[in-house]
Design a protein around this motif. Structure first.
Motif, PDB file in Angstrom:
ATOM      1  N   ALA A 140       0.835  -1.208   0.000  1.00 21.21           N
ATOM      2  CA  ALA A 140       0.000   0.000   0.000  1.00 21.21           C
ATOM      3  C   ALA A 140       0.867   1.254   0.000  1.00 21.21           C
ATOM      4  N   SER A 141       1.907   1.250   0.820  1.00 21.09           N
ATOM      5  CA  SER A 141       2.814   2.405   0.850  1.00 21.09           C
ATOM      6  C   SER A 141       3.475   2.620  -0.506  1.00 21.09           C
ATOM      7  N   ASP A 189      -2.609   7.753   7.152  1.00 20.58           N
ATOM      8  CA  ASP A 189      -2.185   8.098   5.800  1.00 20.58           C
ATOM      9  C   ASP A 189      -2.961   7.320   4.746  1.00 20.58           C
ATOM     10  N   ILE A 190      -3.312   6.082   5.083  1.00 24.34           N
ATOM     11  CA  ILE A 190      -4.095   5.278   4.141  1.00 24.34           C
ATOM     12  C   ILE A 190      -5.519   5.805   4.053  1.00 24.34           C
ATOM     13  N   VAL A 250      -2.970   4.060  10.491  1.00 22.14           N
ATOM     14  CA  VAL A 250      -3.431   3.991   9.106  1.00 22.14           C
ATOM     15  C   VAL A 250      -4.016   5.322   8.640  1.00 22.14           C
ATOM     16  N   TYR A 280      -5.521   8.808   1.974  1.00 16.87           N
ATOM     17  CA  TYR A 280      -5.343   8.492   0.563  1.00 16.87           C
ATOM     18  C   TYR A 280      -6.666   8.043  -0.058  1.00 16.87           C
ATOM     19  N   THR A 302      -8.285   0.679  -5.874  1.00 16.39           N
ATOM     20  CA  THR A 302      -7.350   1.122  -4.833  1.00 16.39           C
ATOM     21  C   THR A 302      -8.109   1.506  -3.571  1.00 16.39           C
ATOM     22  N   PHE A 353      -7.575  -0.325   0.048  1.00 15.57           N
ATOM     23  CA  PHE A 353      -7.126   0.477   1.186  1.00 15.57           C
ATOM     24  C   PHE A 353      -8.177   0.496   2.296  1.00 15.57           C
ATOM     25  N   MET A 380       1.033   4.237  -2.868  1.00 19.92           N
ATOM     26  CA  MET A 380       0.921   5.665  -2.562  1.00 19.92           C
ATOM     27  C   MET A 380       2.141   6.429  -3.046  1.00 19.92           C
TER      28      MET A 380
END
Length: 369
Positions: free
Chosen positions: A2-3, A46-47, A44, A50, A28, A32, A6
């Motif tokens: 996942a990172s 940041d996820i 999480v 996103y 996506t 996520f 991104m």
């Protein structure tokens, strides 16, 4: 993974990413969202951010239902899951309005004489691919926004109808698998004169349909049971056939499942990840029989291990790459064996890496990290 997605800014709609860009964004978001749901106590943020960024990026392209329905394939609907969830979570009027417009586009989508939704602009053609985008979104939207049980049942009637039409036209009794799609007019160069079916079982299209069954099952209420019973019956039949179609040497699945081992055919990484995910999730949630579930777990876990060993690439910058994913295969072609096995193989296609995330999450449920 996942990172890494991104870091590559994948799953963000730009309008310049080709015919599958809306699907890349929606898929996506789905992968996520699964990470956030499975690991809510982890860092999480940041996820989650996103997901919001990806969902916001599609708004300029799908906010007008009429333009949307006439200009994009059914893949557009894959973005509806995140939009309707974000609308419920944030009470954001923009998310709500775009989710409504996207849902309205289902009614504006062209249909064949039987009522089957056209996948795109090709007259009377319906693809398995579109069910992954339609079925979970149509179900989730009804559950989160409807004010009556009758409205939810109406949405489920439509979802089941569309799934059933494709099943009836594309099912092969000898293999238990479904071919890529059908032409209701029976005029396409590839159409079977009786069923309208295309000639081959493309792995990723069957992967979309298989995931549609299990993801919709996970959403629908237990009452009335007729919807759950229908989806479970179809999922069990398909799961058994998918297990039978696995390559015994590698543990993966072929680009064309109906032509195993033929010259030019190969193990494809996106469809293989989709099957691994669907089998593991279906077994975990109790949708498979006591006899079939252990076999599904064994086969799917082996497949995810093969994908990790074969297609995951450790880059020098610390990110993970993902290889072996075929580009878009369309029935707007000869739909021949040669067509499918000669389409380009893409590196770092999010249609593969997002599927790999979903499969990996299910494996981690078996042995939590």
């Amino acid at each position: 993974m996942a990172s890494s997605i991104m870091s590559r800014s994948q799953g963000i709609m730009t309008g310049k990413g080709g015919s599958s860009e809306l699907l890349q964004a929606g898929f996506t978001q789905k992968a996520f969202t699964a990470i956030v749901s499975q690991y809510p106590d982890s860092d999480v943020a940041d996820i989650q951010e996103y997901i919001s960024t990806s969902a916001s990026s599609v708004i300029p392209f799908i906010s007008n239902a009429t333009y949307d329905a006439l200009s994009y394939p059914m893949d557009r609907l894959s973005n509806g899951n995140a939009l309707v969830n974000l609308a419920a979570m944030t009470n954001n009027a923009t998310y709500r309005a775009v989710a409504e417009a996207l849902h309205e586009s289902i009614d504006l989508n062209r249909r064949n004489p039987e009522g089957g939704l056209w996948y795109f602009t090709y007259p009377e053609w319906s693809y398995l691919d579109g069910m992954y985008s339609l079925a979970p979104f149509n179900t989730l939207y009804a559950i989160l926004t409807s004010t009556s049980e009758a409205d939810i049942n109406a949405a489920m009637d439509e979802t089941q109808f569309q799934l059933d039409l494709l099943w009836n036209h594309t099912y092969n009794e000898s293999t238990g698998l479904l071919v890529h799609g059908y032409d209701d007019s029976r005029t396409a160069v590839w159409a079977d004169p009786t069923t309208g079916a295309s000639p081959h079982v493309w792995g990723r299209s069957l992967g979309w349909y298989t995931m549609a069954l299990v993801d919709t099952l996970a959403l629908i209420p237990n009452s009335p049971l007729r919807y759950k019973d229908y989806l479970i019956e179809k999922f069990r039949l398909l799961a058994s056939a998918v297990i039978d179609a696995v390559d015994p040497q590698t543990g993966g699945w072929w680009q064309l499942l109906d032509e195993p081992g033929q010259e030019g055919n190969y193990i494809e990484s996106s469809g293989s990840a989709m099957f691994s995910y669907a089998l593991l999730k279906g077994a975990r949630l109790g949708y498979l029989t006591d006899t079939l579930a252990p076999k599904a777990v064994e086969v799917a876990t082996r497949a995810q291990g093969y994908l990790t060993e074969t297609f995951v690439v450790h880059e020098s910058n610390g990110t993970l790459g993902y290889n072996g994913t075929v580009s878009v295969c369309s029935l707007n072609s000869s739909a021949s064996y040669e067509y499918y096995v000669n389409q380009p193989i893409l590196y770092n296609s999010v249609l593969g890496s997002a599927a790999y995330i979903l499969a990996s999450l299910e494996v981690e449920r078996l042995s939590p990290p």
